[in-house]
Enzyme design. Sequence first.
Site: not given
Length: 166
Positions: A138-140
């Site tokens: 998600f953060y990537e």
Amino acid sequence: MIVYESESLGNHHRLDSFDCGKDELNSWLVDSALHCNRSNTARTFVWVESGGSKAVAYYSLTAHLVEKGTMPSRLGRGSPEQCPAVLLARLALDKKLQGRGLGGVLLADALEQVVLAVRNVAARFLVVDALDGEAVAFYERYGFKRIPGDNRLFRKMSDITASLTT
């Protein structure tokens, strides 16, 4: 259309029915978030429906210090041995809201709060210690860079500021 408002967590917020599907995130909100707000160790913001008090999403932010040697060299280049940072300590969306693209909106809300804070208190990075591989992915998707072999991710504040102002 339901409108969600971001508010600093307070005693009037209803937290008991919050369920993001991750017990660690659910229990932290109920058991620790208010205490952390009062003791100034983390600041938690909740989403509530307009005019309501039931939390349907939240994120927590806290001051952080990053050792240069723990960062990828491309991020640490030009940094002092210890770099001021903000830690995005928690971010969670109730299961009822998942699958609608609101996770990115919640993250953008958190990033805007961080940018506002960094106007007054300097920080060079935003750091996330992702809970699991799903959270890392998600953060990537939002530009965070992972430390190989770890669930820690970084993003430069200058990049965040530029992405929110364009």
